[in-house]
Enzyme design. Structure first.
Site, PDB file in Angstrom:
ATOM      1  CD  GLU A 166     -25.399  28.760  26.723  1.00 13.87           C
ATOM      2  OE1 GLU A 166     -26.361  29.408  26.976  1.00 13.87           O
ATOM      3  OE2 GLU A 166     -24.937  29.799  25.344  1.00 13.87           O
ATOM      4  CB  CYS A 177     -29.140  31.776  26.321  1.00 14.55           C
ATOM      5  SG  CYS A 177     -29.798  29.914  25.133  1.00 14.55           S
TER       6      CYS A 177
END
Length: 455
Positions: free
Chosen positions: A228, A262
């Site tokens: 990720e 993010c």
């Protein structure tokens, strides 16, 4: 980077830690493998009992754990406490649902009996980031432990006390010794651990560079990875949007975690019909935010985690300005604060060749783009090399369906803030990584999906 707690609000070194020696790493690897041989035989009910106990510890001591996070990486205390509460939620979710997620799945074949069985892989290495130092770990640990795996945590070097606290929580909850261990190591020590035959797979949340390095090392050993990575999420506002809700959410979406997320919205793509009004309200709300001590419950925006992050962000902003981009608010460091503070910023009018084209801005900086219509909005949103999340605002059902189908992202949220939820898979495409965490898909990433055929 030294392994140390350095308070980003004041720049003061609180505590330093020694790196693990080669003998210490070997001892922990050996203990992990030994623990797995026994832990894999425990029942789902027993694992769930331990995980529920971990949730209780998190809930009971959420303020003290929140203060550790705020001290180490600067997130506001109210968001830190909320993060601990979310960790308890993911523990309870997998404690309640893992048995169903990993139950045998029958299949009709030419056998007397055939089915799919899910079994643990073994020791899983988790390389985790500093920005959500509890949540990122627990969203890996909860499903991994319920699946019967054991974990080794290599946390970011600036959150060692978070890493040690998490290991202690899992131990206090009753999990057997060696089931989950923290390794206080540097990035240069990771490859040797991935290469070790006792480690069966790895997961990483972090930068593109870190993800590529881990994937390359694991690939040489033919080991599974889940990544990720970064994101430059679009936040699209169309003419039919509820503008007040969109603007309010835009502020939260960009300033969440002091802008260091993010899945934070980073590129605000607004159609011309409502762009002037959106811009006016967005600037007004950002200018009203309270910046200061993250331990103060009234603070909205705290410091960036490290001086390096502050410097990198400012360089990106200045590069945009030098090429002709316009500053609507902010655009500079806050020199009246001793720590790593940056003014909430909105930039617009980007000529070709600025960092806004392809780079992720990891801090309280919003990039505002104007487009004529939905076609241009989707094209610009998909022009990014990243594909983590996307938020889009419209009350037109046909437009909503187009956005859902055509946006290139691992998640699309219509009229809402992009967020991770234990009930839904989470992850990205393109340079944002691969694989999924959370949901049923997350727990099935690190298992052997075994076909069984009996006659």
């Amino acid at each position: 980077m030294a392994i140390a707690t350095i308070n980003p609000a004041i720049g003061e070194i609180i505590k330093e830690f020694e790196r693990e020696s080669a003998s210490s790493i070997e001892a922990k690897l050996a203990l992990s493998q030994q623990a797995f041989e026994q832990y894999r035989k425990t029942s789902m009910a027993q694992r769930a009992e331990w995980l529920q106990a971990a949730a209780q510890i998190l809930e009971r001591d959420k303020v003290s754990f929140g203060k550790i996070m705020t001290t180490e990486m600067g997130k506001t205390i109210k968001s830190a406490i909320a993060e601990v509460e979310k960790c308890a939620l993911v523990c309870r979710y997998y404690a309640d649902h893992a048995a169903d997620f990993l139950a045998d799945v029958p299949a009709s074949t030419d056998a007397s009996k055939s089915f799919v069985r899910y079994q643990p892989l073994g020791v899983i290495l988790a390389v985790m980031p500093w920005n959500f130092p509890f949540w990122q770990v627990f969203r890996f640990a909860a499903p991994a432990l319920m699946a019967g795996n054991v974990g080794l945590l290599k946390h970011a070097s600036n959150v060692p006390q978070c890493a040690l606290a998490i290991e202690e929580i899992i131990s206090r909850a009753g999990f057997p010794e060696g089931t989950f261990q923290t390794l206080l190591i540097g990035a240069d020590q990771v490859e040797a651990i991935i290469t070790d035959k006792r480690v069966k797979a790895a997961t990483l949340t972090g930068s593109e560079q870190a993800g590529a390095a881990l994937a390359a090392a694991a690939g040489k050993q033919i080991k599974k990875t889940v990544l990720e990575l970064g994101g430059s999420d679009p936040f699209i506002v169309l003419e039919s949007a509820d503008l007040e809700a969109a603007v309010s959410t835009a502020v939260t979406a960009r300033m969440l975690n002091n802008g260091q997320s993010c899945i934070a919205a980073k590129r605000f793509i607004v159609v011309d019909a409502v762009a002037d009004e959106f811009e006016r309200r967005f600037v007004e709300k950002l200018q009203a935010l309270k910046i200061g001590d993250p331990m103060d419950e009234n603070t909205d925006v705290g410091p960036l985690a490290t001086p390096g992050i502050l410097q990198d962000l400012d360089q990106q902003v200045q590069a945009c300005i030098e090429k002709g981009s316009k500053v609507l608010t902010g655009g500079h460091r806050l020199s009246n604060h001793p720590g790593n503070f940056y003014a909430p910023t909105i930039l617009t009018d980007f000529p070709p060749g600025t960092p806004a084209d392809e780079e992720e801005f990891f801090g309280p900086v919003a990039l505002l783009f104007r487009v004529p219509d939905i076609d241009a909005a989707i094209k610009l949103a998909n022009a990014s090399p990243f594909g983590l999340g996307a938020s889009a605002w419209t009350t037109d059902e046909e437009q909503a369906h187009r956005l859902i189908d055509e946006l290139e992202a691992g998640a699309v949220f219509i009229n809402g803030l992009v967020k991770s939820d234990p009930r839904l898979p989470f992850g990205g495409i393109k340079r944002s990584g691969y694989g999924r965490e959370l949901g049923i898909q997350g727990i099935q990433e690190f298992v052997n999906i075994k076909t069984v055929w009996v006659k």
